[in-house]
Write an enzyme that holds these catalytic residues in place. Structure first.
Site, PDB file in Angstrom:
ATOM      1  N   GLU A   1      -5.775  -7.901   3.860  1.00 32.98           N
ATOM      2  CA  GLU A   1      -5.202  -8.817   4.864  1.00 32.98           C
ATOM      3  C   GLU A   1      -6.122  -9.754   5.581  1.00 32.98           C
ATOM      4  O   GLU A   1      -6.173 -10.832   5.558  1.00 32.98           O
ATOM      5  CB  GLU A   1      -4.158  -8.292   5.695  1.00 32.98           C
ATOM      6  CG  GLU A   1      -3.506  -9.475   6.563  1.00 32.98           C
ATOM      7  CD  GLU A   1      -2.531  -9.020   7.639  1.00 32.98           C
ATOM      8  OE1 GLU A   1      -2.488  -9.799   8.482  1.00 32.98           O
ATOM      9  OE2 GLU A   1      -2.021  -7.854   7.401  1.00 32.98           O
TER      10      GLU A   1
ATOM     11  N   SER B   1      -2.378   0.720   6.458  1.00 37.51           N
ATOM     12  CA  SER B   1      -2.772   0.238   7.676  1.00 37.51           C
ATOM     13  C   SER B   1      -1.792   0.640   8.736  1.00 37.51           C
ATOM     14  O   SER B   1      -1.961   1.577   9.694  1.00 37.51           O
ATOM     15  CB  SER B   1      -3.236  -1.050   7.963  1.00 37.51           C
ATOM     16  OG  SER B   1      -3.530  -1.264   9.492  1.00 37.51           O
ATOM     17  N   ASN B   2      -0.459   0.096   8.576  1.00 41.73           N
ATOM     18  CA  ASN B   2       0.567   0.534   9.494  1.00 41.73           C
ATOM     19  C   ASN B   2       0.998   1.936   9.737  1.00 41.73           C
ATOM     20  O   ASN B   2       1.376   2.552  10.643  1.00 41.73           O
ATOM     21  CB  ASN B   2       1.803  -0.446   9.301  1.00 41.73           C
ATOM     22  CG  ASN B   2       2.633  -0.131   8.183  1.00 41.73           C
ATOM     23  OD1 ASN B   2       3.470   0.610   8.528  1.00 41.73           O
ATOM     24  ND2 ASN B   2       2.546  -0.631   7.150  1.00 41.73           N
TER      25      ASN B   2
ATOM     26  N   HIS C   1       0.714  -1.093   0.125  1.00 42.87           N
ATOM     27  CA  HIS C   1       0.020   0.014   0.146  1.00 42.87           C
ATOM     28  C   HIS C   1       0.925   1.212   0.000  1.00 42.87           C
ATOM     29  O   HIS C   1       0.915   1.803   1.076  1.00 42.87           O
ATOM     30  CB  HIS C   1      -0.856   0.049   1.370  1.00 42.87           C
ATOM     31  CG  HIS C   1      -2.274  -1.041   1.040  1.00 42.87           C
ATOM     32  ND1 HIS C   1      -2.808  -1.338   1.991  1.00 42.87           N
ATOM     33  CD2 HIS C   1      -2.743  -1.374  -0.170  1.00 42.87           C
ATOM     34  CE1 HIS C   1      -3.715  -2.134   1.476  1.00 42.87           C
ATOM     35  NE2 HIS C   1      -3.680  -2.059   0.332  1.00 42.87           N
TER      36      HIS C   1
ATOM     37  N   CYS D   1       3.391  -8.063  13.585  1.00 41.93           N
ATOM     38  CA  CYS D   1       4.787  -8.269  12.930  1.00 41.93           C
ATOM     39  C   CYS D   1       5.768  -7.523  13.565  1.00 41.93           C
ATOM     40  O   CYS D   1       5.462  -6.409  14.214  1.00 41.93           O
ATOM     41  CB  CYS D   1       4.656  -8.079  11.605  1.00 41.93           C
ATOM     42  SG  CYS D   1       4.826  -6.551  10.785  1.00 41.93           S
TER      43      CYS D   1
ATOM     44  N   SER E   1       5.576   0.229   4.447  1.00 42.15           N
ATOM     45  CA  SER E   1       5.772   0.293   2.980  1.00 42.15           C
ATOM     46  C   SER E   1       5.904   1.492   2.034  1.00 42.15           C
ATOM     47  O   SER E   1       6.005   1.705   0.907  1.00 42.15           O
ATOM     48  CB  SER E   1       3.976   0.031   2.418  1.00 42.15           C
ATOM     49  OG  SER E   1       3.332   0.935   3.008  1.00 42.15           O
TER      50      SER E   1
ATOM     51  N   HIS F   1      -0.221  -8.713   0.929  1.00 45.66           N
ATOM     52  CA  HIS F   1      -1.494  -8.786   1.982  1.00 45.66           C
ATOM     53  C   HIS F   1      -2.086 -10.264   2.021  1.00 45.66           C
ATOM     54  O   HIS F   1      -2.700 -10.582   3.167  1.00 45.66           O
ATOM     55  CB  HIS F   1      -2.394  -7.928   1.774  1.00 45.66           C
ATOM     56  CG  HIS F   1      -1.992  -6.656   1.346  1.00 45.66           C
ATOM     57  ND1 HIS F   1      -1.673  -6.117   0.071  1.00 45.66           N
ATOM     58  CD2 HIS F   1      -1.570  -5.540   2.247  1.00 45.66           C
ATOM     59  CE1 HIS F   1      -1.379  -4.691   0.410  1.00 45.66           C
ATOM     60  NE2 HIS F   1      -1.043  -4.574   1.481  1.00 45.66           N
TER      61      HIS F   1
ATOM     62  N   THR G   1      -1.648  -8.268  11.075  1.00 44.38           N
ATOM     63  CA  THR G   1      -0.354  -7.864  11.398  1.00 44.38           C
ATOM     64  C   THR G   1       0.004  -6.520  11.734  1.00 44.38           C
ATOM     65  O   THR G   1       1.093  -6.286  12.160  1.00 44.38           O
ATOM     66  CB  THR G   1       0.592  -8.572  10.512  1.00 44.38           C
ATOM     67  OG1 THR G   1       0.388  -8.207   9.036  1.00 44.38           O
ATOM     68  CG2 THR G   1       0.420 -10.310  10.291  1.00 44.38           C
TER      69      THR G   1
END
Length: 326
Positions: free
Chosen positions: A132, A229-230, A47, A200, A272, A80, A170
């Site tokens: 994911e 997301s992260n 992403h 993760c 990412s 994902h 994750t």
């Protein structure tokens, strides 16, 4: 003379690409080099707008529907992960498939399949609609329930609470996931948890760095795309710690108003986001007056994942014994 908007930049460590993202991008680039363009990729490989556009320019075509892939083409699954339904459809259509699913996501898929054979149902902590989550829940035809918050935990209905396990997306907020898990354990005291947490190492390390960095600066800038997301979790975490925080996809997204009266800037990047974007943001901050750019001390990450067989890898596509960077 107008005073500089920015004076100091504190650079988070670690930040940016994780091992799973590195591997996924290398899979696409190797496939392009080995088989030539076009190479089809189901969903954005990771992403990040810059990464996706760069790979498009090299000949990758990103699709959502396998019907858009011509017969005999080379197809890559994104980092994902995908559902069993997508895997089966790709096999039926006869594509040459390379799987760029992050091995830490694959670990979750393997655990779900194994425990389902033993009769377990699952609660999955994650965000509805995230690829994911769709991929992990799509490993089963039934018996897996998504919980996004503590209210979902209170109302979820399972068939057999005595045979219940929990898995996690994750890339979640570590603290949010812990709060939801606590609610799950209160309602289902005997729930089975993974031997190692599903969030993760890279997500954990980047959030830990924000916890150290945010109190030292006036404003936090997160390099990452809106779909990441992260990256979103990093921005939210900084704000939760009381520091204004903004996410940028490119240096042009920076706004002067963010830095008025806030001369100390913390800079990080989602897992990412490539370092080239971080360097471009640093250059823009220097143009806004920054004279000092210093790196935090932080965890050094040495995790590497093997490539799939057929692209220079061994085919031993499994998580390393230690997923937590040391």
């Amino acid at each position: 003379m107008t005073p500089p908007l920015v004076e100091d930049v504190l650079l988070a460590e670690p930040r940016g690409f994780c091992a799973g993202v590195d591997r996924a991008i290398e899979i696409v680039e190797r496939a392009l080099a080995q088989f030539g363009a076009p190479i089809y990729v189901r969903h954005e490989i990771v992403h990040n707008t810059y990464v996706v556009n760069d790979l498009k320019a090299k000949g990758a075509i990103f699709i959502e529907d396998l019907a858009d892939v011509p017969p005999g083409a080379t197809l890559i699954f994104s980092a994902h992960g995908v559902s069993q339904e997508v895997r089966q459809e790709a096999e039926r259509r006869g594509f040459s498939v390379f799987d760029a699913t992050c091995p830490l996501v694959t670990k979750v898929h393997v655990e779900v399949a194994k425990l389902r054979r033993e009769g377990y149902e699952f609660l999955m902590i994650g965000h509805k609609g995230h690829p994911e989550v769709e991929g992990t829940m799509g490993q089963l035809s039934d018996g897996i329930y998504l919980v996004e918050d503590e209210a979902d935990v209170a109302r979820v209905q399972v068939q057999n609470p005595a045979m219940l396990a929990v898995v996690t997306q994750t890339t979640l907020s570590v603290d949010d996931a812990a709060a939801i898990l606590a609610a799950i354990k209160q309602r289902f005291p005997n729930i089975r948890e993974p031997k190692q947490q599903d969030i993760c190492y890279a997500t954990q390390n980047r959030q830990d760095a924000i916890k150290i960095m945010a109190p030292q600066v006036d404003v936090v800038v997160v390099v990452g795309s809106p779909t990441s997301s992260n990256s979103n979790r990093l921005r939210e975490l900084a704000e939760r710690l009381g520091t204004p925080a903004y996410m940028v996809d490119c240096p042009e997204d920076l706004q002067d108003a963010w830095f008025e009266g806030r001369t100390r800037v913390g800079l990080t990047a989602g897992a990412s986001a490539p370092d080239v974007l971080v360097q471009q943001v640093i250059a823009r901050l220097k143009a806004m007056g920054a004279v000092s750019v210093r790196r935090m001390q932080g965890v050094e990450e040495h995790v590497r994942f093997p490539l799939p067989k057929g692209l220079g890898g061994t085919g031993l596509d499994r998580p390393l014994p230690s997923e937590r960077a040391s």
